[in-house]
Structures are given as structure tokens and as C-alpha cells.
Write an enzyme that holds these catalytic residues in place. Structure first.
Site, PDB file in Angstrom:
ATOM      1  CE1 TYR A 173      -3.035   2.989   0.826  1.00  0.00           C
ATOM      2  CE2 TYR A 173      -1.972   3.200   3.000  1.00  0.00           C
ATOM      3  CZ  TYR A 173      -2.979   3.871   2.064  1.00  0.00           C
ATOM      4  OH  TYR A 173      -3.653   4.888   2.270  1.00  0.00           O
ATOM      5  CE  LYS A 211      -2.636   6.789  -1.744  1.00  0.00           C
ATOM      6  NZ  LYS A 211      -3.560   7.248  -2.514  1.00  0.00           N
TER       7      LYS A 211
END
Length: 491
Positions: A238, A242
Site C-alpha cells: 500500500y 502510494k
């Protein structure tokens, strides 16, 4: 940054493209804009959907049906439906494709010609998401958003919602600095997103050649994501995807005015539209749920460590003020929206709130018995955690397994119950390990300058509050947040 003017005035007559409109923050953003400025012209909502019918279904079930919109429904009464259909334009699409997957060319032209503001909320926030999914949505999705934005002829500002944890496992004071590809300051050398996509495609081909099952492919893709993230210094898929998305915003923005906003751990609403609205099990809440239901008796971490949480409505207000502050200005600004500098909260505080709340108001099991919670045993390193689990649970579990076999599965229920509890703790620990001993503090100097500019300018600060000093954590957790997660998340 020039003086920030009235947010309500800015929103009047504007057209906003909201990407990832069914997300937690996106819904709060939508509700806020519609409630405080009914004269907004329209909001294009990009929803992942194959056609208008399924987009409408998602709007009704995943957005409008939520308690979040109750205040707006009360305010508008019989006019609610017509107001919604006038202001919200559904855009079935998918950011993992070029042109955001828009099939309707007329609608695409309308968006190109009318959009004043783009806000990108779209992301998969699973820490251990499949790498193919995370890369496609969080990284290449942003590439597609940036090229789409360049077609919008009236565009005044693009806001990209990221996360403060793109910093990885760095400690100390973490500045509001940009990440870049290559060897420059905060650069990541050797990272090539097209090469990453090829790694994914090659791995998928290899798995299919081996006739791997869907479950095997899922496990392999999750493992690949974690290992690729760690190659470049990030702890999970994640935050890695990002961080790369931020690099793409910086690389591709050209002359578009952009703002990158990095919230810390987002929690339930503080005040608006009402206190305590939350949706989905969000980071620290998974610990709260496990604890309240009696499934979390030991954990590990640094109780003195600061945990940076920020209520969702403060994040949305920061987005709105930043949007107004940087519209039509060539900007290169990043905002941390958190509490660790100005109003720090510790894991010890969280432990105390959980114990006090669930002792006074225990969760009631399906059989009508209340769950008795105790003080969670907190271990301060991985070695002591594994030793504790081995002595207290794994040896006993092994014995129970043998007894269960010998006594014709007499202890089956007990065995499965204990095994499930152990698996829950192990999985949570593995997932959150990088953050349990996280000692970073998110500097918010840029955000503080924005707050000062808002106070000195024409911003309606009572309506668009985003100062964490407003929060009394004891009151918020005991009377707002924990009751909110019990109401909306406990099942």
C-alpha cells in the site's frame, strides 16, 4: 500562498470531478459540499462500474443510503432526490484504464469542458493488496488521472489524496517533502514502473502456466507486492504504491496546479455532519474490534509511542481549504494532516480508552453474555512476542489438537476458537509490525501556514476547521469514536 478567500464563495457555480467517489473520505467530502454550498454547479462522480445502471446502483447503496446523508435528507426533505439528481452526475469508469475507462464520448467531452477541480480519492488501502491490483489502481491509475487532467480546459486545481505513511519506516521528524524518481533529493534510484508492471505480468504468466488456482495466484501476488515494496525500502504494498503515485504526480503535472494531501490514520467524524460516523474497519479500529470482542489479549508495540490519528471531517476541511488556497496558482505543495506535532496521542492512551469503555459497556455476544475485557498484555519486541505466544498458546494448542483427536473431536469447538484467536493476533501483528514501533512525527508546518492563512483570510473557519488542537482525545474516544465503531463496525 496568497490570501485564502471564502470557501463557500469558491464552491459556488463550480464543477468538481470526484474520483473514487465511494471511498470513506470521498463520501464525507460529497456530503459536506452539498450541505454547505447547495449552489455548487455539479459534481461528476467517477464510480468503478461497467454501465450507468450499475453506477446508479452503487450511488444509491454505497453513498446515498448511508446515515452520513441523514442531515442533508432532513434539510432538503421532499427535494432531496431531485437535488441529488441535479447535482450529482454519474460517470461509470475505471482509473486503471486510459481516459479513466470512460465509454461515453459525449460525457467525456462535458467533463473536459466543464471541470474546475479534480480530487483523486481512489486507492486500494489494503496493506497487503495483490501487487497487480495495487499497482494498477494506486500507481497507473494516477498516471491516467494526470493525463486526463491535462485535457480539462478550465481546470483550476487538482488535489491528490495520499497518506502520511508514504514515508515508510523512517523515524524522527518527517517533513512535508516530495518524492522523486532517480537520484535527486528524496529520490528512489532504479525504480521503473513499467519494469514493475512487466514483473507482475511475467509472474502471472508463470503462475497460469503452472495451472495455479485463484487462491494460489492471490497469495503469490500479495507476496510479490510485499517483496517488491521492501526492495525499494517500503514495508508494504500500500504505502509503496502510494509513494510511487506521488512521484508520478510530481513528474507528470506540467503546469497543472496540484496539491498532495497526506492524512495520517483517519478516524470517525469529530463534529460534522454528526460525531462518530465511520465505515469499514480502518487500521487502529481493527485492534479496537478485536479487543472489544475479546479476541485480543496480548499485543506488541511501544506504549509510549505516538499514534497519529485525525478525524475524517478535519481531513475533508483541509482538502477544501487547500483547494481554494492553490487554485490557479503554480504550486508544489504537500500537506501533512495529522495530530502528532500539535496534539499527540499515545498507544497508552488508546489502551486506556479501550479498557475503560469496554469495561463500562461490554460487547454482548450472540448468546447474550457480555465479553469481559482485561488489560492487554503488551510486549515491547518481536522476540518476546513470539516467546509469549509459544509458551501461552502454541504449546497448549498442540496439546489440545492431540486431545481432540484422542477424544473423537470432543474439543473441536475449543480448538477452533483458540486457533482462530491465535491466527487473528498473528495476522494483525505481521500486518502492523512496521507501525507498532513507528517513531516518526509528521511535521505539519505547511498545514499550519494554511491554517494561519485561513484565519487571516476569508475562510469560514467555524465551518472548515482542521486544527487538531480542537480535539480533547479523552472525550473524543470515549464519547464519539469508540461508540461510533461499535455502532457502525461491530457485527
Amino acid at each position: 500562498m496568497e490570501e485564502v478567500g471564502s470557501v463557500l464563495h469558491f464552491l459556488e457555480g463550480k464543477t468538481i470531478l470526484v474520483i473514487g467517489a465511494t471511498g470513506f473520505l470521498a463520501k464525507i467530502f460529497l456530503e459536506k459540499v452539498l450541505r454547505v454550498q447547495p449552489n455548487v454547479k455539479k459534481l461528476f462522480l467517477l464510480l468503478r462500474a461497467g454501465d450507468a445502471k450499475s453506477a446508479t446502483h452503487r450511488l444509491q447503496n454505497e453513498i446515498i443510503a448511508k446515515d452520513l446523508f441523514n442531515l442533508l435528507k432532513e434539510k432538503l426533505g421532499a427535494n432531496f432526490k431531485s437535488f441529488i439528481s441535479e447535482k450529482l452526475i454519474l460517470v461509470p469508469g475505471d482509473i486503471t484504464y486510459e481516459d479513466l475507462g470512460l465509454k461515453d464520448s459525449n460525457l467525456r467531452e462535458d467533463i473536459y469542458n466543464e471541470t474546475d477541480v479534480i480530487i483523486n480519492f481512489a486507492a486500494s488501502t489494503n496493506f497487503d493488496e495483490r501487487y497487480d491490483v495495487a499497482l494498477s489502481l494506486n500507481t497507473f491509475g494516477v498516471k491516467h488521472v494526470m493525463s486526463f487532467a491535462k485535457q480539462c480546459i478550465k481546470l483550476k486545481i487538482l488535489v491528490h489524496v495520499s497518506t502520511a505513511y508514504v514515508c515508510g519506516e523512517k523515524g524522527g521528524l518527517i517533513l512535508e517533502n516530495a518524492y522523486h524518481f532517480g537520484d535527486s533529493l528524496n529520490g528512489v534510484s532504479g525504480l521503473d514502473i513499467d519494469a514493475e508492471r512487466k514483473i507482475v505480468c511475467d509472474k502471472l504468466d508463470e503462475l497460469r502456466d503452472k495451472r495455479a488456482t485463484e487462491d494460489e495466484i492471490k497469495v503469490a501476488m500479495k507476496g510479490l507486492g510485499i517483496s517488491r515494496a521492501q526492495v525499494y525500502g517500503w514495508p508494504n504494498t500500500y504505502v509503496f504504491t502510494k509513494a510511487v503515485a506521488e512521484m508520478l504526480v510530481e513528474q507528470l503535472k506540467g503546469n497543472i496546479s496540484t496539491v498532495i494531501l497526506r492524512p495520517a490514520i483517519v478516524t470517525s467524524t469529530f463534529k460534522e455532519p454528526f460525531p462518530g460516523w465511520v465505515e469499514g474497519v480502518r487500521t487502529i479500529d481493527s485492534l479496537g474490534v478485536a479487543y472489544g470482542k475479546g479476541k485480543l489479549t496480548c499485543f506488541l508495540g511501544d506504549l509510549k509511542g505516538v499514534v497519529d490519528v485525525i478525524p475524517a471531517d478535519l481531513v475533508v476541511n483541509a482538502i477544501l481549504v487547500a483547494m481554494v488556497a492553490h487554485a490557479n496558482q503554480a504550486s508544489d505543495v504537500i500537506y501533512h494532516v495529522g495530530s502528532s506535532v500539535r496534539n499527540p496521542l499515545t498507544y497508552l492512551n488508546l489502551q486506556d480508552y479501550g479498557f475503560r469503555y469496554f469495561t463500562a459497556k461490554p460487547w454482548i455476544n450472540k448468546d447474550g453474555t457480555p465479553v469481559k475485557v482485561g488489560r492487554v498484555k503488551v510486549l515491547n519486541n518481536m522476540a518476546s512476542f513470539h516467546r509469549y505466544m509459544f509458551i501461552h498458546y502454541l504449546v497448549f494448542l498442540k496439546g489440545l489438537e492431540l486431545a481432540n483427536t484422542a477424544f473423537c473431536k470432543y474439543f473441536q469447538g475449543t480448538y477452533f476458537d483458540l486457533n482462530r484467536k491465535i491466527q487473528t493476533v498473528m495476522r494483525l501483528v505481521e500486518l502492523y509490525r512496521p507501525y507498532l514501533f513507528f517513531d516518526g512525527i509528521f511535521d505539519d508546518m505547511n498545514t499550519e501556514k494554511l491554517r494561519m492563512a485561513a484565519r487571516q483570510g476569508g475562510v469560514e473557519t467555524e465551518l472548515f476547521y482542521f486544527d487538531p488542537k480542537l480535539i480533547d482525545w479523552d472525550d473524543y474516544f470515549m464519547n464519539t469514536h469508540i461508540p461510533g465503531i461499535v455502532k457502525y463496525i461491530f457485527k
